[in-house]
Design a protein around this motif. Structure first.
Motif, PDB file in Angstrom:
ATOM      1  N   VAL A 225      54.023 -17.488  97.134  1.00  0.00           N
ATOM      2  CA  VAL A 225      53.880 -16.468  96.080  1.00  0.00           C
ATOM      3  C   VAL A 225      52.492 -15.845  96.132  1.00  0.00           C
ATOM      4  CG1 VAL A 225      55.460 -17.738  94.596  1.00  0.00           C
ATOM      5  CG2 VAL A 225      53.008 -17.934  94.211  1.00  0.00           C
ATOM      6  N   ASP A 226      52.383 -14.726  95.424  1.00  0.00           N
ATOM      7  CA  ASP A 226      51.138 -13.976  95.351  1.00  0.00           C
ATOM      8  C   ASP A 226      50.352 -14.488  94.141  1.00  0.00           C
ATOM      9  OD1 ASP A 226      49.149 -12.132  95.161  1.00  0.00           O
ATOM     10  OD2 ASP A 226      50.440 -10.496  94.474  1.00  0.00           O
ATOM     11  N   TRP A 227      49.306 -15.263  94.403  1.00  0.00           N
ATOM     12  CA  TRP A 227      48.554 -15.857  93.296  1.00  0.00           C
ATOM     13  C   TRP A 227      47.651 -14.841  92.620  1.00  0.00           C
ATOM     14  CZ3 TRP A 227      49.747 -20.351  91.108  1.00  0.00           C
ATOM     15  CH2 TRP A 227      50.628 -21.167  91.813  1.00  0.00           C
ATOM     16  N   ASP A 228      47.695 -13.631  93.097  1.00  0.00           N
ATOM     17  CA  ASP A 228      46.962 -12.551  92.473  1.00  0.00           C
ATOM     18  C   ASP A 228      47.756 -11.929  91.312  1.00  0.00           C
ATOM     19  OD1 ASP A 228      44.625 -11.215  92.513  1.00  0.00           O
ATOM     20  OD2 ASP A 228      45.351  -9.591  93.786  1.00  0.00           O
ATOM     21  N   PHE A 229      48.966 -12.408  91.127  1.00  0.00           N
ATOM     22  CA  PHE A 229      49.849 -11.851  90.101  1.00  0.00           C
ATOM     23  C   PHE A 229      49.199 -11.957  88.714  1.00  0.00           C
ATOM     24  CE2 PHE A 229      53.772 -11.655  87.560  1.00  0.00           C
ATOM     25  CZ  PHE A 229      54.405 -10.604  88.199  1.00  0.00           C
ATOM     26  N   PRO A 230      49.283 -10.898  87.904  1.00  0.00           N
ATOM     27  CA  PRO A 230      48.534 -10.893  86.640  1.00  0.00           C
ATOM     28  C   PRO A 230      49.183 -11.714  85.518  1.00  0.00           C
ATOM     29  CG  PRO A 230      49.714  -8.837  86.896  1.00  0.00           C
ATOM     30  CD  PRO A 230      49.944  -9.621  88.149  1.00  0.00           C
ATOM     31  N   VAL A 231      49.182 -13.022  85.688  1.00  0.00           N
ATOM     32  CA  VAL A 231      49.649 -13.896  84.603  1.00  0.00           C
ATOM     33  C   VAL A 231      48.674 -15.053  84.450  1.00  0.00           C
ATOM     34  CG1 VAL A 231      52.122 -13.431  84.680  1.00  0.00           C
ATOM     35  CG2 VAL A 231      51.141 -15.113  86.233  1.00  0.00           C
ATOM     36  N   ARG A 232      48.750 -15.699  83.297  1.00  0.00           N
ATOM     37  CA  ARG A 232      47.918 -16.865  83.055  1.00  0.00           C
ATOM     38  C   ARG A 232      48.681 -18.127  83.458  1.00  0.00           C
ATOM     39  NH1 ARG A 232      47.324 -16.374  76.853  1.00  0.00           N
ATOM     40  NH2 ARG A 232      49.552 -16.292  77.282  1.00  0.00           N
ATOM     41  N   VAL A 233      47.942 -19.211  83.547  1.00  0.00           N
ATOM     42  CA  VAL A 233      48.530 -20.493  83.905  1.00  0.00           C
ATOM     43  C   VAL A 233      49.696 -20.839  82.983  1.00  0.00           C
ATOM     44  CG1 VAL A 233      48.050 -22.974  83.851  1.00  0.00           C
ATOM     45  CG2 VAL A 233      46.462 -21.424  85.016  1.00  0.00           C
ATOM     46  N   ILE A 234      49.498 -20.692  81.688  1.00  0.00           N
ATOM     47  CA  ILE A 234      50.532 -21.103  80.732  1.00  0.00           C
ATOM     48  C   ILE A 234      51.780 -20.209  80.870  1.00  0.00           C
ATOM     49  CG2 ILE A 234      49.675 -19.705  78.792  1.00  0.00           C
ATOM     50  CD1 ILE A 234      51.014 -23.306  78.534  1.00  0.00           C
ATOM     51  N   ASP A 235      51.585 -18.942  81.248  1.00  0.00           N
ATOM     52  CA  ASP A 235      52.734 -18.046  81.448  1.00  0.00           C
ATOM     53  C   ASP A 235      53.624 -18.564  82.580  1.00  0.00           C
ATOM     54  OD1 ASP A 235      51.712 -16.260  79.519  1.00  0.00           O
ATOM     55  OD2 ASP A 235      50.461 -15.274  81.015  1.00  0.00           O
ATOM     56  N   VAL A 236      52.987 -19.062  83.644  1.00  0.00           N
ATOM     57  CA  VAL A 236      53.756 -19.591  84.771  1.00  0.00           C
ATOM     58  C   VAL A 236      54.552 -20.820  84.337  1.00  0.00           C
ATOM     59  CG1 VAL A 236      53.600 -20.638  87.066  1.00  0.00           C
ATOM     60  CG2 VAL A 236      52.149 -18.682  86.487  1.00  0.00           C
ATOM     61  N   VAL A 237      53.908 -21.708  83.576  1.00  0.00           N
ATOM     62  CA  VAL A 237      54.612 -22.917  83.121  1.00  0.00           C
ATOM     63  C   VAL A 237      55.798 -22.532  82.241  1.00  0.00           C
ATOM     64  CG1 VAL A 237      54.382 -25.104  81.893  1.00  0.00           C
ATOM     65  CG2 VAL A 237      52.483 -24.238  83.268  1.00  0.00           C
ATOM     66  N   GLN A 238      55.590 -21.526  81.397  1.00  0.00           N
ATOM     67  CA  GLN A 238      56.678 -21.106  80.495  1.00  0.00           C
ATOM     68  C   GLN A 238      57.863 -20.499  81.247  1.00  0.00           C
ATOM     69  OE1 GLN A 238      54.512 -18.646  77.743  1.00  0.00           O
ATOM     70  NE2 GLN A 238      53.831 -20.375  76.511  1.00  0.00           N
ATOM     71  N   MET A 239      57.622 -20.030  82.487  1.00  0.00           N
ATOM     72  CA  MET A 239      58.754 -19.557  83.294  1.00  0.00           C
ATOM     73  C   MET A 239      59.782 -20.677  83.492  1.00  0.00           C
ATOM     74  SD  MET A 239      56.913 -17.297  86.273  1.00  0.00           S
ATOM     75  CE  MET A 239      55.910 -15.840  85.847  1.00  0.00           C
TER      76      MET A 239
ATOM     77  N   LYS B 251      56.426 -23.772  73.031  1.00  0.00           N
ATOM     78  CA  LYS B 251      55.039 -23.565  73.446  1.00  0.00           C
ATOM     79  C   LYS B 251      54.325 -24.891  73.654  1.00  0.00           C
ATOM     80  CE  LYS B 251      54.204 -18.972  71.558  1.00  0.00           C
ATOM     81  NZ  LYS B 251      53.785 -18.230  70.376  1.00  0.00           N
ATOM     82  N   SER B 252      54.562 -25.834  72.705  1.00  0.00           N
ATOM     83  CA  SER B 252      53.857 -27.107  72.858  1.00  0.00           C
ATOM     84  C   SER B 252      54.454 -27.912  74.010  1.00  0.00           C
ATOM     85  CB  SER B 252      53.850 -27.901  71.553  1.00  0.00           C
ATOM     86  OG  SER B 252      55.108 -27.892  70.951  1.00  0.00           O
ATOM     87  N   LYS B 253      55.741 -27.706  74.290  1.00  0.00           N
ATOM     88  CA  LYS B 253      56.347 -28.380  75.445  1.00  0.00           C
ATOM     89  C   LYS B 253      55.683 -27.915  76.747  1.00  0.00           C
ATOM     90  CE  LYS B 253      60.808 -28.947  77.787  1.00  0.00           C
ATOM     91  NZ  LYS B 253      62.224 -28.547  77.753  1.00  0.00           N
ATOM     92  N   ALA B 254      55.481 -26.601  76.861  1.00  0.00           N
ATOM     93  CA  ALA B 254      54.828 -26.068  78.056  1.00  0.00           C
ATOM     94  C   ALA B 254      53.418 -26.636  78.172  1.00  0.00           C
ATOM     95  CB  ALA B 254      54.785 -24.542  78.004  1.00  0.00           C
ATOM     96  N   MET B 255      52.742 -26.723  77.047  1.00  0.00           N
ATOM     97  CA  MET B 255      51.376 -27.245  77.035  1.00  0.00           C
ATOM     98  C   MET B 255      51.372 -28.723  77.444  1.00  0.00           C
ATOM     99  SD  MET B 255      48.748 -25.549  76.585  1.00  0.00           S
ATOM    100  CE  MET B 255      47.003 -25.812  76.444  1.00  0.00           C
ATOM    101  N   ALA B 256      52.370 -29.484  76.971  1.00  0.00           N
ATOM    102  CA  ALA B 256      52.438 -30.905  77.310  1.00  0.00           C
ATOM    103  C   ALA B 256      52.670 -31.085  78.815  1.00  0.00           C
ATOM    104  CB  ALA B 256      53.559 -31.576  76.509  1.00  0.00           C
ATOM    105  N   CYS B 257      53.493 -30.209  79.399  1.00  0.00           N
ATOM    106  CA  CYS B 257      53.736 -30.293  80.847  1.00  0.00           C
ATOM    107  C   CYS B 257      52.449 -30.025  81.614  1.00  0.00           C
ATOM    108  CB  CYS B 257      54.807 -29.289  81.261  1.00  0.00           C
ATOM    109  SG  CYS B 257      56.423 -29.667  80.580  1.00  0.00           S
TER     110      CYS B 257
END
Lengths: 304, 269
Positions: free
Chosen positions: B104-118, B135-141
């Motif tokens: 994947v293109d790590w230049d993609f304009p998203v934050r870390v938490i956005d990727v986890v939420q995918m 949201k807290s589930k994504a954070m826990a992961c």
């Protein structure tokens, strides 16, 4: 400037220019992130034969046949690109180049050979658009905005572009998540059950619709600037996808307004009495915005 | 394959059905080709539940291709993939896939938490907003891979090891029974490798199945229970202690192993 001059002569071209710029910038964001900017170029050329074919079949320049013609042309183009790439064994970029020049050339020939004198469709219009001609002659001033008889005389191009923009915006909102996920990581998206091929094709078709809607305003060559420049500039300003798309809309608006005003009034400041092409000036402004973002944008420093 | 069983009679067919019913990830007769050249040829494999399995083989052996074809990302020429006896395509909601980091293109304009939420997409769907719990589930992961402090960072600012951890956190968010990872240790730092293996072991402790394409032969016995040795065809499969032998490795890598390892890495790495 007073309303009696501005409303009939400048309001509708300005609005159409703005709506067209936004309609192109929205899908442009995703074309850019998918590294498919060239697809935008290809599609904007390919819609020409689609529009001419729709005219030859339908006999009029109506919105629905034009959109269908363009969507059909986009699908034909994608199939051709894929076919040439696979069976011609050449790289995707070259396959795209071959496809869009050939189809565009076919569109130009088709246009020259058919009798389009009764409608507003000719080669020059196809190349550069004709934003300045989309005037609202029934208007007499700001009051016409609430006058039903005057409103009935609004150029049909305005409704076409407004309809397309609403469609594109609605699709973007509805499919934001799948589009974002499959743009970032197509393999992962597929394992989520997302129809990644259909999403990719859908984006191309939406881009084709935007290209058609912008066709009246800027023709099919300059439109690539509207697909790419505002999103590319926005990407240099932020590292958030949502913000990028919002900013690209803002930049598209600024480019359209500045471009239109400068084309109409700019030359006078330099003593010339001739206005220059609004489409050309909008594209130029898009490029200037991109250049400024490239020089000063806060998100320029990136890993690749 | 199936015709062999048919010839062998109903008992064999029943036994095969029983084997498939128990395996969370079973491959039968998988063949994939790129441009007429087979990348994976007629591979059968039966992954044991609740175990960690390494897919090992030289570069170009078809390890990643095997995973992608099994998941339907690339189209195989033939083959049946099942999970607990059902077609894998119907069981995708129980499966988490971690692609190669470089895909994947790590230049993609998203934050870390956005990727986890995918990873929560199947729960959220098209239009719903994320709930507080999600949201807290994504954070826990993210915390599980030791990356909670990076939630708001743009993904392009991460090191390779951090990127790999984010990918793993996204897979954790999917809460799957079967984890398929493509080279999770490629190009990561030692601390990340340790963190990832700890997470994978905790997944196994929860009764989940882990399958990973793996490059480093020296860590196979330490990390994994089972191994699938691949070089276009299947060379061997089974518990590491039984099948991860010099003879099998020679068959997979060809020639003398030490030199083969060096040359294959140099040739295509």
């Amino acid at each position: 400037m007073n309303g009696a001059e501005f409303v009939p002569l400048s309001l509708t071209p300005l609005l159409i220019g703005c709506l067209a710029a936004i309609a192109c910038a929205l899908p442009g964001n995703f074309l850019l992130l998918r590294r498919q900017a060239l697809i935008g170029d290809a599609i904007s050329h390919v819609v020409l034969p689609g529009i001419v074919a729709a005219f030859l079949i339908g006999g009029t320049i109506a919105t629905l046949p034009m959109l269908l013609g363009a969507a059909g042309a986009a699908i034909v183009a994608v199939a051709m690109i894929e076919g040439i790439r696979r069976y011609g064994r050449i790289e995707p970029g070259a396959a795209m180049g071959v496809t869009f020049t050939t189809l565009f050339a076919a569109g130009v020939l088709l246009l020259e050979m058919s009798d389009t004198s009764g409608v507003h469709l000719d080669v020059e219009h196809a190349l550069y658009g004709n934003l300045e001609s989309l005037v609202w002659l029934d208007a007499t001033g700001w009051g016409s905005l609430v006058d039903p008889t005057a409103l009935a005389g609004l150029p049909p191009e305005l409704f076409r572009i407004a309809l397309v923009l609403v469609m594109i915006a609605a699709l973007l909102v509805a499919f934001w998540r799948p589009l974002a996920i499959s743009t970032f990581d197509e393999g992962f998206a597929a394992t989520l059950g997302l129809p990644v091929t259909a999403i990719g094709l859908g984006l191309v078709i939406v881009s084709a619709l935007a290209a058609v809607a912008a066709f009246d305003a800027v023709g099919s060559i300059i439109v690539i600037a509207m697909f790419i420049c505002p999103p590319a500039a926005a990407r240099l300003m932020t590292n958030r996808l949502g913000t990028q798309v919002a900013l690209s809309v803002g930049f598209a608006l600024i480019a359209a307004i500045l471009g239109f005003v400068l084309a109409g009034y700019g030359p006078r400041w330099f003593g010339s009495i001739h206005a220059v092409s609004a489409a050309g000036m909008i594209a130029t402004m898009s490029g200037v915005i991109l250049a400024l973002a490239a020089l000063f944008g806060p998100a320029r420093a990136r890993s690749t | 394959m199936t015709s062999d069983i048919a010839l062998a009679g109903p008992d064999a067919a029943n036994a095969e059905a029983e084997v498939l019913r128990k395996s969370p990830f079973a491959i039968r007769g998988l063949t994939v080709s790129y441009d007429q050249k087979p990348a994976v040829f007629s591979v059968d494999a039966t992954i044991r539940p609740g175990q960690m399995t390494a897919i090992v083989g030289p570069n170009g052996a078809g390890k990643s291709t095997l995973l992608k074809a099994a998941l339907g990302i690339v189209k195989p020429l033939s083959g049946q993939i099942t999970s607990l006896g059902r077609p894998l395509a119907q069981e995708m909601h129980r499966i988490a896939y971690v692609p190669q980091r470089a895909s994947v293109d790590w230049d993609f304009p998203v934050r870390v938490i956005d990727v986890v939420q995918m990873g929560l997409y199947r729960e959220i769907g098209l239009l719903k907003r994320l709930s507080g719990g999600q949201k807290s589930k994504a954070m826990a992961c993210l915390a599980r891979v030791g990356m909670e402090d990076f939630a708001k960072r743009q993904i392009g600012q991460l090191s390779g090891g951090q990127q790999q951890r984010v990918f793993l956190a996204r897979a954790l968010a999917q809460d799957a029974d079967l984890y398929l990872l493509d080279e999770p240790f490629a190009g990561v730092d030692a601390a990340t490798e340790k963190a990832i293996i700890e997470v994978l072991k905790s997944l196994r402790a929860e009764g989940r199945t882990v399958v990973a394409v793996h490059h480093d032969l020296s860590t196979v016995p330490e990390y994994f229970d089972d191994v699938l040795l691949l070089n276009v065809r299947k060379i061997a499969e089974g518990p590491v202690a039984e099948v991860f032998t010099d003879a099998a490795l020679e068959a997979a890598y060809g020639g003398r192993l030490a030199s083969a390892r060096i040359t294959t890495n140099a040739a295509t790495g």
